[in-house]
Design a protein around this motif. Structure first.
Motif, mmCIF file in Angstrom:
data_model
loop_
_atom_site.group_PDB
_atom_site.id
_atom_site.type_symbol
_atom_site.label_atom_id
_atom_site.label_comp_id
_atom_site.label_asym_id
_atom_site.label_seq_id
_atom_site.Cartn_x
_atom_site.Cartn_y
_atom_site.Cartn_z
ATOM 1 N N ARG A 125 38.315 -20.825 -44.971
ATOM 2 C CA ARG A 125 37.040 -21.532 -44.886
ATOM 3 C C ARG A 125 36.451 -21.756 -46.279
ATOM 4 N NH1 ARG A 125 32.610 -17.395 -42.338
ATOM 5 N NH2 ARG A 125 31.264 -19.106 -42.971
ATOM 6 N N GLN A 126 36.966 -21.024 -47.291
ATOM 7 C CA GLN A 126 36.507 -21.199 -48.671
ATOM 8 C C GLN A 126 37.159 -22.445 -49.264
ATOM 9 O OE1 GLN A 126 36.695 -17.572 -51.082
ATOM 10 N NE2 GLN A 126 36.797 -16.355 -49.199
ATOM 11 N N ALA A 127 36.350 -23.293 -49.839
ATOM 12 C CA ALA A 127 36.799 -24.617 -50.252
ATOM 13 C C ALA A 127 37.943 -24.638 -51.258
ATOM 14 C CB ALA A 127 35.622 -25.408 -50.800
ATOM 15 N N GLU A 128 38.032 -23.688 -52.160
ATOM 16 C CA GLU A 128 39.037 -23.785 -53.217
ATOM 17 C C GLU A 128 39.997 -22.601 -53.249
ATOM 18 O OE1 GLU A 128 36.991 -24.423 -56.889
ATOM 19 O OE2 GLU A 128 36.095 -26.314 -56.244
ATOM 20 N N LEU A 129 40.015 -21.806 -52.205
ATOM 21 C CA LEU A 129 40.865 -20.613 -52.229
ATOM 22 C C LEU A 129 42.346 -20.943 -52.063
ATOM 23 C CD1 LEU A 129 41.064 -17.564 -52.419
ATOM 24 C CD2 LEU A 129 40.699 -17.433 -49.944
ATOM 25 N N GLU A 183 36.964 -28.537 -42.888
ATOM 26 C CA GLU A 183 36.272 -27.767 -43.933
ATOM 27 C C GLU A 183 37.276 -26.855 -44.607
ATOM 28 O OE1 GLU A 183 33.523 -24.779 -42.658
ATOM 29 O OE2 GLU A 183 34.614 -24.364 -40.813
ATOM 30 N N GLY A 184 36.851 -26.254 -45.712
ATOM 31 C CA GLY A 184 37.682 -25.267 -46.380
ATOM 32 C C GLY A 184 38.832 -25.862 -47.162
ATOM 33 N N SER A 185 39.892 -25.070 -47.307
ATOM 34 C CA SER A 185 41.071 -25.481 -48.070
ATOM 35 C C SER A 185 42.320 -25.067 -47.310
ATOM 36 C CB SER A 185 41.051 -24.835 -49.457
ATOM 37 O OG SER A 185 40.880 -23.414 -49.359
ATOM 38 N N ALA A 186 43.412 -25.794 -47.515
ATOM 39 C CA ALA A 186 44.597 -25.553 -46.694
ATOM 40 C C ALA A 186 45.888 -25.954 -47.392
ATOM 41 C CB ALA A 186 44.481 -26.320 -45.379
ATOM 42 N N TRP A 187 46.958 -25.294 -46.990
ATOM 43 C CA TRP A 187 48.325 -25.641 -47.379
ATOM 44 C C TRP A 187 49.098 -25.869 -46.097
ATOM 45 C CZ3 TRP A 187 52.627 -21.708 -47.506
ATOM 46 C CH2 TRP A 187 53.849 -22.276 -47.889
ATOM 47 N N ILE A 188 49.535 -27.109 -45.873
ATOM 48 C CA ILE A 188 50.349 -27.402 -44.694
ATOM 49 C C ILE A 188 51.759 -26.910 -44.989
ATOM 50 C CG2 ILE A 188 51.234 -29.183 -43.158
ATOM 51 C CD1 ILE A 188 48.792 -30.875 -43.853
#
Length: 245
Positions: A105-109, A192-197
C-alpha cells in the motif's frame, strides 16, 4: 465475436422464459470481477447467481461433503479436474489465467523488478496458504526461484486464502504481500500503492477453471452461467482486473 454476441442474445431470451438460481463458489481472487459479472448475468438472462467467496481448497472439501453449489470458479485447474475424476462435476474449462503480484500500500516501497525482496528491509510479507490457495503456491514457487524462501520464511504471514493475504497487506499488518493482480487493479490501472507483476516464468501458470457440479446438472441457471463466462463483455471485465485468457 459474432457467435458470442448471438450467444448473449440467446441467453437473454432463454432467461426471460424461465428464471432460475444457481449457487456459485468463487475463488477469493476473483471476488472483484465476480461482483460485477453477477448483476450483469441477472440483467441479461433473468437468472440469479448466489455467490460465496473463499479458498479453492475449502470449497473442494465442502463440495465433497455435499455443499449445494452448482458451479465452482476455482483458482486452479487441478481442483476442478479432481472433482471431474471423482464424478462430482463436468464441462470444465479455463475461464481465466490469473497473475501474481507483489504489492504494498506504500507508494514507493515496491520497485519494478521486485528487488525489495532481496533488500529485506521490511518486517512482514503476506502470502496465502500454499496448500489451500494456488496463488499461495505460486508465491512460494517465486520465492524459491529467487533463492529467498529460506531467508524470508521468518517474515512470512500466512492467510488462509488470497483474500486474507490481501487484507494483511491492505491494513498494513504486512508491509508487502503476494496477492492477485485483480485485487489491486481496476480498469487496467493500479488502484494504489506500488507493485511488481511477477513474470509468468517465475511460477506455474495460474489457470483458473470453472466446473459445472453434479448437483446442478439439470439447473438452467447453472448451464447459462457457464456459457455466460465465455462472452465478450464478461471477458472484458476480467481483462480490466488483470486476467488473461
Amino acid at each position: 465475436m459474432k457467435c458470442l454476441s448471438m450467444l448473449a442474445a440467446a441467453l437473454a431470451v432463454a432467461g426471460s422464459v424461465q428464471a432460475a438460481e444457481v449457487q456459485v463458489a468463487v475463488a477469493a481472487n476473483f471476488t472483484a470481477p465476480m461482483r460485477k459479472i453477477a448483476p450483469m448475468f441477472e440483467a441479461d438472462t433473468g437468472h440469479k447467481a448466489v455467490l460465496s467467496f473463499g479458498s479453492t481448497g475449502k470449497f473442494y472439501t465442502q463440495i465433497v461433503n455435499g455443499a449445494p453449489f452448482g458451479v465452482l470458479l476455482a483458482a486452479d485447474d487441478a481442483t476442478p479436474a479432481r472433482l471431474e475424476r471423482e464424478g462430482l462435476g463436468g464441462s470444465r474449462f479455463t475461464y481465466a489465467v490469473g497473475r501474481l503480484v507483489l504489492w504494498s500500500r506504500q507508494a514507493e516501497l515496491v520497485d519494478a523488478h521486485g528487488a525489495v525482496l532481496k533488500a529485506g528491509k521490511f518486517e512482514r510479507l503476506a502470502v496465502a496458504d500454499p496448500k489451500l490457495a494456488p496463488y499461495g503456491a505460486a508465491a512460494y514457487e517465486t520465492l524459491t526461484k529467487l533463492g529467498l524462501l529460506d531467508t524470508l520464511r521468518p517474515k512470512l504471514v500466512q492467510g488462509e486464502n488470497i483474500g486474507q493475504a490481501y487484507q494483511f497487506a491492505a491494513t498494513g499488518n504486512a508491509q508487502l504481500g503476494f496477492v492477485a493482480l485483480s485485487q489491486v487493479q481496476a480498469d487496467g490501472k493500479l488502484k494504489e500503492g506500488s507493485a511488481w507483476i511477477v513474470p509468468l516464468s517465475m511460477h506455474t501458470p495460474i489457470r483458473q477453471d470453472a466446473i459445472l457440479l453434479a448437483k446442478a446438472k439439470d439447473n438452467k441457471a447453472a448451464a447459462a452461467f457457464m456459457q455466460y463466462l465465455r462472452i465478450d463483455k464478461v471477458r472484458a471485465v476480467m481483462r480490466a482486473y488483470g486476467y488473461e485468457h
